[in-house]
Design an enzyme around this catalytic site. Structure first.
Site, PDB file in Angstrom:
ATOM      1  N   HIS A  93      71.560  39.406  46.989  1.00  0.00           N
ATOM      2  CA  HIS A  93      71.375  38.086  46.383  1.00  0.00           C
ATOM      3  C   HIS A  93      71.089  37.274  47.417  1.00  0.00           C
ATOM      4  CE1 HIS A  93      72.233  35.161  43.840  1.00  0.00           C
ATOM      5  NE2 HIS A  93      72.982  34.516  44.762  1.00  0.00           N
TER       6      HIS A  93
ATOM      7  N   ASP B  66      43.500  62.953  41.360  1.00  0.00           N
ATOM      8  CA  ASP B  66      42.633  62.672  40.161  1.00  0.00           C
ATOM      9  C   ASP B  66      41.814  63.523  39.277  1.00  0.00           C
ATOM     10  OD1 ASP B  66      43.732  60.028  40.725  1.00  0.00           O
ATOM     11  OD2 ASP B  66      41.736  59.101  40.773  1.00  0.00           O
TER      12      ASP B  66
ATOM     13  N   GLY C 210      41.582  47.401  31.311  1.00  0.00           N
ATOM     14  CA  GLY C 210      42.681  48.238  31.768  1.00  0.00           C
ATOM     15  C   GLY C 210      43.095  47.786  33.187  1.00  0.00           C
TER      16      GLY C 210
ATOM     17  N   LYS D 290      33.322  64.567  52.282  1.00  0.00           N
ATOM     18  CA  LYS D 290      31.714  64.270  51.989  1.00  0.00           C
ATOM     19  C   LYS D 290      31.388  62.860  52.430  1.00  0.00           C
ATOM     20  CE  LYS D 290      31.323  63.784  47.516  1.00  0.00           C
ATOM     21  NZ  LYS D 290      30.778  63.203  46.117  1.00  0.00           N
TER      22      LYS D 290
ATOM     23  N   GLY E 299      39.347  58.518  51.115  1.00  0.00           N
ATOM     24  CA  GLY E 299      39.020  58.744  49.524  1.00  0.00           C
ATOM     25  C   GLY E 299      38.810  57.348  48.966  1.00  0.00           C
TER      26      GLY E 299
ATOM     27  N   ILE F 136      41.960  48.261  36.328  1.00  0.00           N
ATOM     28  CA  ILE F 136      40.927  47.830  37.443  1.00  0.00           C
ATOM     29  C   ILE F 136      40.434  46.427  36.842  1.00  0.00           C
ATOM     30  CG2 ILE F 136      38.479  48.286  38.309  1.00  0.00           C
ATOM     31  CD1 ILE F 136      39.018  51.045  38.363  1.00  0.00           C
TER      32      ILE F 136
HETATM   33  P1  FAD Z   1      39.947  60.272  45.844  1.00  0.00           P
HETATM   34  O1  FAD Z   1      40.800  59.006  46.397  1.00  0.00           O
HETATM   35  O2  FAD Z   1      38.977  60.269  44.799  1.00  0.00           O
HETATM   36  O3  FAD Z   1      39.568  61.191  47.036  1.00  0.00           O
HETATM   37  C1  FAD Z   1      38.796  62.263  46.754  1.00  0.00           C
HETATM   38  C2  FAD Z   1      37.818  62.622  47.927  1.00  0.00           C
HETATM   39  O4  FAD Z   1      37.201  63.740  47.763  1.00  0.00           O
HETATM   40  C3  FAD Z   1      36.695  61.429  48.212  1.00  0.00           C
HETATM   41  O5  FAD Z   1      36.835  61.200  49.293  1.00  0.00           O
HETATM   42  C4  FAD Z   1      35.386  62.436  47.825  1.00  0.00           C
HETATM   43  O6  FAD Z   1      34.333  61.879  48.774  1.00  0.00           O
HETATM   44  C5  FAD Z   1      35.685  63.733  48.455  1.00  0.00           C
HETATM   45  N1  FAD Z   1      35.131  64.692  47.707  1.00  0.00           N
HETATM   46  C6  FAD Z   1      34.569  65.079  46.540  1.00  0.00           C
HETATM   47  N2  FAD Z   1      33.976  66.142  46.472  1.00  0.00           N
HETATM   48  C7  FAD Z   1      33.813  66.449  47.602  1.00  0.00           C
HETATM   49  C8  FAD Z   1      33.046  67.827  48.118  1.00  0.00           C
HETATM   50  N3  FAD Z   1      32.546  68.732  47.545  1.00  0.00           N
HETATM   51  N4  FAD Z   1      33.244  68.142  49.354  1.00  0.00           N
HETATM   52  C9  FAD Z   1      33.962  67.173  50.337  1.00  0.00           C
HETATM   53  N5  FAD Z   1      34.656  66.132  49.841  1.00  0.00           N
HETATM   54  C10 FAD Z   1      34.509  65.818  48.481  1.00  0.00           C
HETATM   55  N6  FAD Z   1      46.210  53.810  42.572  1.00  0.00           N
HETATM   56  C11 FAD Z   1      47.493  53.414  42.899  1.00  0.00           C
HETATM   57  O7  FAD Z   1      48.346  54.147  42.789  1.00  0.00           O
HETATM   58  N7  FAD Z   1      47.553  52.097  43.227  1.00  0.00           N
HETATM   59  C12 FAD Z   1      46.567  51.146  43.058  1.00  0.00           C
HETATM   60  O8  FAD Z   1      46.686  50.000  43.346  1.00  0.00           O
HETATM   61  C13 FAD Z   1      45.509  51.625  43.003  1.00  0.00           C
HETATM   62  N8  FAD Z   1      44.320  50.818  42.906  1.00  0.00           N
HETATM   63  C14 FAD Z   1      43.091  51.389  42.583  1.00  0.00           C
HETATM   64  C15 FAD Z   1      42.155  50.180  42.580  1.00  0.00           C
HETATM   65  C16 FAD Z   1      40.678  50.840  42.218  1.00  0.00           C
HETATM   66  C17 FAD Z   1      39.600  49.824  42.088  1.00  0.00           C
HETATM   67  C18 FAD Z   1      40.497  52.265  41.879  1.00  0.00           C
HETATM   68  C19 FAD Z   1      39.144  52.548  41.558  1.00  0.00           C
HETATM   69  C20 FAD Z   1      41.515  53.121  42.111  1.00  0.00           C
HETATM   70  C21 FAD Z   1      42.755  52.521  42.396  1.00  0.00           C
HETATM   71  N9  FAD Z   1      44.061  53.128  42.255  1.00  0.00           N
HETATM   72  C22 FAD Z   1      45.077  53.071  42.416  1.00  0.00           C
HETATM   73  C23 FAD Z   1      43.970  55.002  42.184  1.00  0.00           C
HETATM   74  C24 FAD Z   1      43.613  55.798  43.269  1.00  0.00           C
HETATM   75  O9  FAD Z   1      42.449  55.194  44.020  1.00  0.00           O
HETATM   76  C25 FAD Z   1      43.306  57.286  42.895  1.00  0.00           C
HETATM   77  O10 FAD Z   1      44.577  57.561  42.077  1.00  0.00           O
HETATM   78  C26 FAD Z   1      43.550  58.043  44.156  1.00  0.00           C
HETATM   79  O11 FAD Z   1      42.495  57.647  45.073  1.00  0.00           O
HETATM   80  C27 FAD Z   1      43.309  59.613  43.873  1.00  0.00           C
HETATM   81  O12 FAD Z   1      43.249  60.289  45.081  1.00  0.00           O
HETATM   82  P2  FAD Z   1      42.541  61.536  45.219  1.00  0.00           P
HETATM   83  O13 FAD Z   1      42.855  62.223  46.669  1.00  0.00           O
HETATM   84  O14 FAD Z   1      42.883  62.448  44.188  1.00  0.00           O
HETATM   85  O15 FAD Z   1      41.298  61.445  44.917  1.00  0.00           O
HETATM   86  P1  NAI Z   2      41.800  52.062  32.345  1.00  0.00           P
HETATM   87  O1  NAI Z   2      41.926  53.576  31.777  1.00  0.00           O
HETATM   88  O2  NAI Z   2      43.075  51.695  33.049  1.00  0.00           O
HETATM   89  O3  NAI Z   2      41.416  51.257  31.488  1.00  0.00           O
HETATM   90  C1  NAI Z   2      40.000  51.220  30.791  1.00  0.00           C
HETATM   91  C2  NAI Z   2      40.158  50.144  29.588  1.00  0.00           C
HETATM   92  O4  NAI Z   2      38.635  50.403  29.168  1.00  0.00           O
HETATM   93  C3  NAI Z   2      40.802  50.828  28.649  1.00  0.00           C
HETATM   94  O5  NAI Z   2      41.652  49.964  28.005  1.00  0.00           O
HETATM   95  C4  NAI Z   2      39.833  51.068  27.516  1.00  0.00           C
HETATM   96  O6  NAI Z   2      40.344  50.944  26.040  1.00  0.00           O
HETATM   97  C5  NAI Z   2      38.707  50.300  27.722  1.00  0.00           C
HETATM   98  N1  NAI Z   2      37.539  50.853  27.148  1.00  0.00           N
HETATM   99  C6  NAI Z   2      37.038  52.063  27.207  1.00  0.00           C
HETATM  100  N2  NAI Z   2      35.624  52.207  26.794  1.00  0.00           N
HETATM  101  C7  NAI Z   2      35.518  50.780  26.520  1.00  0.00           C
HETATM  102  C8  NAI Z   2      34.400  50.207  25.872  1.00  0.00           C
HETATM  103  N3  NAI Z   2      32.999  51.023  25.604  1.00  0.00           N
HETATM  104  N4  NAI Z   2      34.070  48.935  25.934  1.00  0.00           N
HETATM  105  C9  NAI Z   2      35.271  48.043  26.194  1.00  0.00           C
HETATM  106  N5  NAI Z   2      36.296  48.683  26.444  1.00  0.00           N
HETATM  107  C10 NAI Z   2      36.461  49.888  26.815  1.00  0.00           C
HETATM  108  O7  NAI Z   2      40.755  52.546  33.568  1.00  0.00           O
HETATM  109  P2  NAI Z   2      40.248  51.884  34.862  1.00  0.00           P
HETATM  110  O8  NAI Z   2      40.604  50.194  34.896  1.00  0.00           O
HETATM  111  O9  NAI Z   2      38.804  52.068  34.824  1.00  0.00           O
HETATM  112  O10 NAI Z   2      41.107  52.332  35.967  1.00  0.00           O
HETATM  113  C11 NAI Z   2      40.851  53.821  36.109  1.00  0.00           C
HETATM  114  C12 NAI Z   2      42.125  54.109  36.694  1.00  0.00           C
HETATM  115  O11 NAI Z   2      42.182  53.924  38.207  1.00  0.00           O
HETATM  116  C13 NAI Z   2      43.489  53.701  36.170  1.00  0.00           C
HETATM  117  O12 NAI Z   2      43.722  54.399  34.990  1.00  0.00           O
HETATM  118  C14 NAI Z   2      44.459  54.004  36.959  1.00  0.00           C
HETATM  119  O13 NAI Z   2      45.090  55.229  36.909  1.00  0.00           O
HETATM  120  C15 NAI Z   2      43.713  53.795  38.421  1.00  0.00           C
HETATM  121  N6  NAI Z   2      44.029  52.446  38.859  1.00  0.00           N
HETATM  122  C16 NAI Z   2      45.293  52.212  39.366  1.00  0.00           C
HETATM  123  C17 NAI Z   2      45.544  50.827  39.765  1.00  0.00           C
HETATM  124  C18 NAI Z   2      46.829  50.434  40.177  1.00  0.00           C
HETATM  125  O14 NAI Z   2      47.802  51.301  40.032  1.00  0.00           O
HETATM  126  N7  NAI Z   2      47.357  49.218  40.208  1.00  0.00           N
HETATM  127  C19 NAI Z   2      44.714  49.887  39.949  1.00  0.00           C
HETATM  128  C20 NAI Z   2      43.224  50.315  39.568  1.00  0.00           C
HETATM  129  C21 NAI Z   2      43.037  51.491  39.208  1.00  0.00           C
END
Ligand code: FAD
Ligand code: NAI
Length: 455
Positions: free
Chosen positions: A440, A307, A183, A33, A38, A185
């Site tokens: 190494h 997710d 956390g 959508k 994603g 992010i």
């Molecule tokens: P998404 O990536 O959320 O994709 C779902 C898609 O479904 C979206 O494009 C959405 O528009 C679409 N959709 C939803 N409902 C509908 C519908 N009804 N019809 C059509 N389309 C629809 N993970 C890592 O492993 N390494 C990282 O470094 C990392 N960094 C991150 C940094 C940030 C800031 C964030 C927010 C997340 C990060 N993540 C990271 C987590 C990672 O982005 C997610 O785990 C991953 O995108 C999940 O993939 P997904 O396909 O399940 O969902």
């Molecule tokens: P997170 O679950 O990693 O961290 C959220 C943090 O917010 C926790 O430490 C929690 O205790 C705290 N918190 C919750 N409610 C609060 C409040 N009211 N006040 C203050 N602190 C509060 O979630 P985040 O950082 O939003 O990331 C979401 C997910 O995205 C991660 O769990 C991860 O799976 C994915 N992600 C992965 C990355 C990577 O692999 N490098 C990078 C970024 C995101």
């Protein structure tokens, strides 16, 4: 027209699932959508890593004196960094489209709405068009969680508070940034904006940052960033977003922290509402779609990956889950090795982990030894990290001598940790690792050093 599989969502779970399914001979459609690729490619993994790399380069030169490197007129040009980020995203999302087309996947752009059962499976509507498929893969991902905090909705509306959806496109570096949630992010964004010159305050509910990472490593990471000027307010709960400030409570005390911008990063919420899951009776439990080991929901031939199933919100987990679903659809046995999924936090230094932490191993009653070595045992680390305080911990189950956990804080950890995940998944022992030749000098050699410390 009837498909063998309709995938809802074009993120990592959706696009890879669709590609694998088409490669396996299923007539496949993916419906997206908003943006192919994603969250990961558009507002997640890739944008964050692009920004963080620029910050790392900048800091490398800024603090280059200790390596005999100095420069004048150094500048972090945020607008240029965002521009480059947009190009990286465009190249990658374009690549995904090409791959999908090459595999023979039909891409439909629009909001998918499940419309009940059809004679040959399930009906999915996009606008006025109705498609049917014998199987569905739900890959709708997640969105930022927005807790009920006074003033938060208004803050989000006005742009004073942003989530990860908006932060990558800020046109200016905020003079001060309050990060709600320490956390993954929160820490990655605190890292970038700290390098870019914002005054950062991280407010975290728990008494530690980094969620479930090793607690000693969490402490070291916090110390590193405290030294860089980031303020951490742990065991603090945000209770109100006021005018240009965030109000939090700690030990019964109310504190107002002034902010130019606020990042809300308190976790993510699976997308399970508003697209008709109920029309076919898919079970949602605690806010996520309930699935079994093969990614099957309670409804026959309806799968969920990524997710949306709430298991491990990581892109690499989403990829594997989608592959497992497709393999099950096409009669191949497979399952995700959840116990060895690597986790990386791309701060500077990086944190990476796979397997059990000391806390989780103790909770499971596992009898284990831990080796905890300074990264300075690695020649390359020493050469490249003047004054670095990184560590590597390896956990070994006593009875089997199997590696059950590896935890690192050091740069390159992100590139090394897949090897640790493999050691854990393949049940490799101390002796197996001792026989392995590591290149190494590399930082990865620290793992070999650790296993030689086991008696
Ligand atoms: P998404 O990536 O959320 O994709 C779902 C898609 O479904 C979206 O494009 C959405 O528009 C679409 N959709 C939803 N409902 C509908 C519908 N009804 N019809 C059509 N389309 C629809 N993970 C890592 O492993 N390494 C990282 O470094 C990392 N960094 C991150 C940094 C940030 C800031 C964030 C927010 C997340 C990060 N993540 C990271 C987590 C990672 O982005 C997610 O785990 C991953 O995108 C999940 O993939 P997904 O396909 O399940 O969902
Ligand atoms: P997170 O679950 O990693 O961290 C959220 C943090 O917010 C926790 O430490 C929690 O205790 C705290 N918190 C919750 N409610 C609060 C409040 N009211 N006040 C203050 N602190 C509060 O979630 P985040 O950082 O939003 O990331 C979401 C997910 O995205 C991660 O769990 C991860 O799976 C994915 N992600 C992965 C990355 C990577 O692999 N490098 C990078 C970024 C995101």
């Amino acid at each position: 027209m009837t498909y063998d599989l309709i995938v809802i969502g074009g993120g990592p779970a959706g696009y890879l699932g669709a590609e694998r399914a088409a490669q396996a001979g299923l007539k496949t459609m993916v419906i997206e959508k908003q943006y192919i690729g994603g969250v990961c490619l558009n507002v997640g993994c890739i944008p964050s890593k692009t920004l963080l790399y620029s910050a790392k380069l900048y800091d490398g030169v800024k603090y280059g004196d200790k390596y005999g490197v100095s420069a004048s007129g150094l500048e972090l040009n945020h607008a240029a960094i965002v521009d480059r980020k947009n190009k990286v995203v465009k190249a990658l999302t374009g690549g995904v489209r090409t791959q999908l087309k090459k595999a023979g996947v039909t891409i439909v752009e629009g909001m998918a709405q499940i419309d009940g059962r059809a004679s040959d499976g399930y009906a999915v509507r996009v606008g006025n068009d109705v498609y049917t498929a014998t199987r569905l893969l739900i890959a709708t991902g997640s969105v930022p969680a927005v807790p009920p905090i006074k003033g938060l909705d208004a803050g989000l509306k006005s742009g004073f508070v942003v989530t990860s959806n908006e932060i990558f496109d800020l046109t200016a570096i905020p003079s001060s940034l309050v990060v709600i949630g320490g956390g993954v992010i929160g820490l990655e964004m605190a890292s970038y904006f700290n390098s870019a010159g914002s005054k950062i305050t991280v407010v975290e509910l728990l008494d530690r940052i980094g969620g479930n990472i090793d607690s000693e490593i969490a402490g070291l990471l916090q110390e590193e960033y405290s030294q860089k000027g980031v303020e951490f307010r742990l065991s603090s709960k945000v209770v109100e977003i006021a005018d240009r400030s965030v109000i939090c409570e700690s030990n019964g005390e109310r504190v107002a922290i002034e902010a130019d911008k606020v990042l809300l990063s308190v976790g993510r919420k699976p997308v399970v509402d508003g697209f008709g899951l109920e029309t076919i009776g898919v079970e949602v439990e605690k806010g996520h779609i309930k699935v079994d080991e093969q990614g099957r929901t309670n409804v026959p031939r309806v799968y969920a990956a990524g997710d949306v199933n709430g298991r491990s919100m990581l892109a690499h987990t989403a990829y594997r889950e989608a592959e497992v679903c497709v393999n099950h659809m096409t009669g191949r046995k497979d399952k995700v090795a959840y116990d060895s999924i690597p986790l990386v936090i791309y701060t500077n230094p990086e944190v990476a982990a796979a397997g059990e932490t000391e806390e989780s191993a103790r909770a499971k009653g596992i009898d284990f030894d831990t080796v905890n070595l300074s990264m300075r045992f690695s020649g390359r680390y020493l050469a490249e990290n003047q004054g670095g305080r990184g560590i590597c911990k390896v956990l070994v189950e006593k009875s089997s001598r199997r590696i059950i956990g590896v935890h690192m804080i050091a740069n390159y950890a992100s590139e090394i940790i897949y090897g640790a995940g493999m050691m854990i998944d393949r049940a490799m022992t101390v002796e197996d690792i001792r026989r392995t030749v590591f290149p190494h000098p590399t930082v990865s050699e620290i793992i070999r050093e650790c296993v030689w410390e086991i008696s």
